[in-house]
Scaffold this active site. Structure first.
Site, PDB file in Angstrom:
ATOM      1  N   TYR A  80      -0.013  -2.207  12.526  1.00  8.97           N
ATOM      2  CA  TYR A  80       0.789  -2.179  11.290  1.00  8.97           C
ATOM      3  C   TYR A  80       1.281  -0.757  11.017  1.00  8.97           C
ATOM      4  O   TYR A  80       2.467  -0.538  10.717  1.00  8.97           O
ATOM      5  CB  TYR A  80      -0.076  -2.692  10.130  1.00  8.97           C
ATOM      6  CG  TYR A  80       0.635  -2.829   8.804  1.00  8.97           C
ATOM      7  CD1 TYR A  80       1.467  -3.909   8.543  1.00  8.97           C
ATOM      8  CD2 TYR A  80       0.452  -1.882   7.799  1.00  8.97           C
ATOM      9  CE1 TYR A  80       2.106  -4.042   7.314  1.00  8.97           C
ATOM     10  CE2 TYR A  80       1.076  -2.009   6.568  1.00  8.97           C
ATOM     11  CZ  TYR A  80       1.905  -3.084   6.326  1.00  8.97           C
ATOM     12  OH  TYR A  80       2.538  -3.211   5.106  1.00  8.97           O
ATOM     13  N   SER A 122       5.555   1.658   3.914  1.00 16.30           N
ATOM     14  CA  SER A 122       4.154   1.475   3.502  1.00 16.30           C
ATOM     15  C   SER A 122       3.502   2.843   3.434  1.00 16.30           C
ATOM     16  O   SER A 122       4.011   3.823   3.986  1.00 16.30           O
ATOM     17  CB  SER A 122       3.473   0.603   4.560  1.00 16.30           C
ATOM     18  OG  SER A 122       2.082   0.788   4.577  1.00 16.30           O
TER      19      SER A 122
HETATM   20  N1  LIG Z   1       1.651  -5.987  -0.706  1.00 14.18           N
HETATM   21  C1  LIG Z   1       1.499  -4.680  -0.502  1.00 14.18           C
HETATM   22  O1  LIG Z   1       0.606  -4.043  -1.084  1.00 14.18           O
HETATM   23  C2  LIG Z   1       2.413  -3.953   0.451  1.00 14.18           C
HETATM   24  C3  LIG Z   1       2.212  -2.578   0.598  1.00 14.18           C
HETATM   25  C4  LIG Z   1       3.053  -1.872   1.460  1.00 14.18           C
HETATM   26  C5  LIG Z   1       4.072  -2.525   2.129  1.00 14.18           C
HETATM   27  N2  LIG Z   1       4.232  -3.870   1.971  1.00 14.18           N
HETATM   28  C6  LIG Z   1       5.323  -4.497   2.715  1.00 14.18           C
HETATM   29  O2  LIG Z   1       6.116  -5.260   1.829  1.00 14.18           O
HETATM   30  C7  LIG Z   1       6.742  -6.324   2.547  1.00 14.18           C
HETATM   31  C8  LIG Z   1       6.485  -7.630   1.821  1.00 14.18           C
HETATM   32  O3  LIG Z   1       5.091  -7.860   1.806  1.00 14.18           O
HETATM   33  P1  LIG Z   1       4.354  -8.815   0.769  1.00 14.18           P
HETATM   34  O4  LIG Z   1       3.165  -8.073   0.308  1.00 14.18           O
HETATM   35  O5  LIG Z   1       5.308  -9.373  -0.206  1.00 14.18           O
HETATM   36  O6  LIG Z   1       3.823  -9.948   1.781  1.00 14.18           O
HETATM   37  P2  LIG Z   1       3.931 -11.533   1.773  1.00 14.18           P
HETATM   38  O7  LIG Z   1       3.668 -12.080   0.424  1.00 14.18           O
HETATM   39  O8  LIG Z   1       3.071 -11.978   2.912  1.00 14.18           O
HETATM   40  O9  LIG Z   1       5.467 -11.795   2.112  1.00 14.18           O
HETATM   41  C9  LIG Z   1       5.969 -11.510   3.382  1.00 14.18           C
HETATM   42  C10 LIG Z   1       7.377 -12.051   3.480  1.00 14.18           C
HETATM   43  O10 LIG Z   1       7.866 -11.769   4.791  1.00 14.18           O
HETATM   44  C11 LIG Z   1       8.328 -12.979   5.367  1.00 14.18           C
HETATM   45  N3  LIG Z   1       8.133 -12.989   6.808  1.00 14.18           N
HETATM   46  C12 LIG Z   1       6.990 -12.747   7.484  1.00 14.18           C
HETATM   47  N4  LIG Z   1       7.199 -12.916   8.795  1.00 14.18           N
HETATM   48  C13 LIG Z   1       8.495 -13.283   8.947  1.00 14.18           C
HETATM   49  C14 LIG Z   1       9.309 -13.611  10.054  1.00 14.18           C
HETATM   50  N5  LIG Z   1       8.813 -13.607  11.313  1.00 14.18           N
HETATM   51  N6  LIG Z   1      10.594 -13.935   9.845  1.00 14.18           N
HETATM   52  C15 LIG Z   1      11.109 -13.950   8.592  1.00 14.18           C
HETATM   53  N7  LIG Z   1      10.395 -13.641   7.495  1.00 14.18           N
HETATM   54  C16 LIG Z   1       9.097 -13.318   7.682  1.00 14.18           C
HETATM   55  C17 LIG Z   1       7.524 -14.073   4.684  1.00 14.18           C
HETATM   56  O11 LIG Z   1       8.261 -15.287   4.671  1.00 14.18           O
HETATM   57  P3  LIG Z   1       7.987 -16.578   5.604  1.00 14.18           P
HETATM   58  O12 LIG Z   1       6.501 -16.663   5.832  1.00 14.18           O
HETATM   59  O13 LIG Z   1       8.561 -17.685   4.756  1.00 14.18           O
HETATM   60  O14 LIG Z   1       8.774 -16.342   6.840  1.00 14.18           O
HETATM   61  C18 LIG Z   1       7.432 -13.545   3.270  1.00 14.18           C
HETATM   62  O15 LIG Z   1       8.583 -13.872   2.542  1.00 14.18           O
HETATM   63  C19 LIG Z   1       6.158  -6.275   3.964  1.00 14.18           C
HETATM   64  O16 LIG Z   1       7.044  -5.590   4.809  1.00 14.18           O
HETATM   65  C20 LIG Z   1       4.883  -5.467   3.781  1.00 14.18           C
HETATM   66  O17 LIG Z   1       4.506  -4.815   4.960  1.00 14.18           O
HETATM   67  C21 LIG Z   1       3.418  -4.602   1.148  1.00 14.18           C
END
Ligand SMILES: NC(=O)c1ccc[n+]([C@@H]2O[C@H](COP(=O)([O-])OP(=O)(O)OC[C@H]3O[C@@H](n4cnc5c(N)ncnc54)[C@H](OP(=O)(O)O)[C@@H]3O)[C@@H](O)[C@H]2O)c1
Length: 258
Positions: free
Chosen positions: A162, A149
């Site tokens: 975070y 991130s």
């Molecule tokens: N969106 C952004 O702008 C952004 C920016 C920087 C970094 N990121 C990173 O990118 C990654 C994906 O984020 P996203 O934006 O796609 O978020 P999201 O839509 O909330 O997806 C998060 C994913 O992680 C899974 N997850 C969460 N807790 C979990 C657990 N305890 N066990 C297994 N799976 C789990 C969720 O699946 P379930 O709920 O089905 O378990 C879901 O598939 C994260 O690491 C986030 O920190 C995102």
């Protein structure tokens, strides 16, 4: 005819696990790796979301397997990783993408919030990497990509747990890269900028935030999930065969500007 582009970037025959593949970035990355030829095991807690990702991959001609697991439960995670490797017939790639966030003033962060964020984003990623590396070592090597991130490098108010988890994930990336290079396992990181997903939806509901944030991104737009596939593919494929311990920000120039 030998095609150097295909030879370096193809994932044909590669076996990949993507955590957090039930929606958002993880789904886009799983679909992207499958498009380049990988067979993909999808891990997360939500079985319906995982099935949707699998169906999308298989509708496009790929092959995917679903494994319900909570990455905070190390025993359950190990079982899921073992089943994934068995389904795939080995393991070449792990994308550690599962993650969570709760924006909150640090004076109000509870122990429960701290533990949930650190256990998901950092502990889960470590033990998924450990389980993957045990299999990859037997197979002669592999590639691990940790989804970091902007907060791996800069501070965002309200995001101390975070930021701690994502800075820790970057530190872990470097340590594992140094430790496992001799096993043929490369460990790199992708740092997404601003992408609209369930995780970040709370920000995007505020038009003033959108306007102010867009103005700070040199590319002039938020990221599309598809924008993350190229960097991840690079680290997963032979194109990056001599690259390990690095982070690549996919952020429209955000980190390069003031
Ligand atoms: N969106 C952004 O702008 C952004 C920016 C920087 C970094 N990121 C990173 O990118 C990654 C994906 O984020 P996203 O934006 O796609 O978020 P999201 O839509 O909330 O997806 C998060 C994913 O992680 C899974 N997850 C969460 N807790 C979990 C657990 N305890 N066990 C297994 N799976 C789990 C969720 O699946 P379930 O709920 O089905 O378990 C879901 O598939 C994260 O690491 C986030 O920190 C995102």
């Amino acid at each position: 005819m030998f095609d150097p582009v295909v030879a370096d970037f193809s994932l044909a025959g590669r076996r990949a696990v993507v955590t957090g593949a039930s929606r958002g970035i993880g789904r886009a990355l799983a679909e992207g790796l499958a498009r380049f030829g990988a067979r993909v095991a999808l891990l997360a807690r939500n079985a319906d979301g995982l099935a949707e990702t699998r169906n999308a991959i298989e509708a496009a001609g790929g092959r995917a397997f679903v494994h319900v697991a909570d990455v905070r439960d190390v025993a359950g995670l190990r079982r899921a990783m073992a089943k994934a490797a068995a389904d795939l017939g080995g393991l070449d790639i792990l994308v550690n993408n599962a993650g969570t966030e709760r924006i909150r003033p640090s004076l109000e962060v509870s122990e429960e919030i701290w533990d949930r964020i650190l256990d998901t984003n950092l502990k889960g990623a470590f033990f998924a990497a450990q389980a993957a590396a045990r299999v990859m070592r037997q197979g002669g090597g592999g590639a691990i990509v940790n989804i970091c991130s902007l907060t791996s490098a800069v501070g965002v108010p309200g995001a101390a747990p975070y930021g701690a988890s994502k800075s820790g994930l970057l530190g872990m990336t470097r340590a594992l890269a140094a430790e496992w290079a001799s096993f043929g396992i490369r460990v790199n990181a992708v740092g997404p900028g601003y992408f609209r997903t369930e995780l970040t939806e709370v920000f995007y509901r505020d038009p003033a935030w959108q306007e102010a944030m867009r103005a700070r991104i040199p590319a002039g737009r938020f990221g599309a999930l598809e924008d993350l596939v190229g960097a991840t593919l690079f680290f997963c494929s032979d194109a990056s065969r001599y690259v390990t311990g690095q982070i690549l920000y996919v952020d429209g120039g955000y980190m390069a500007s003031i």
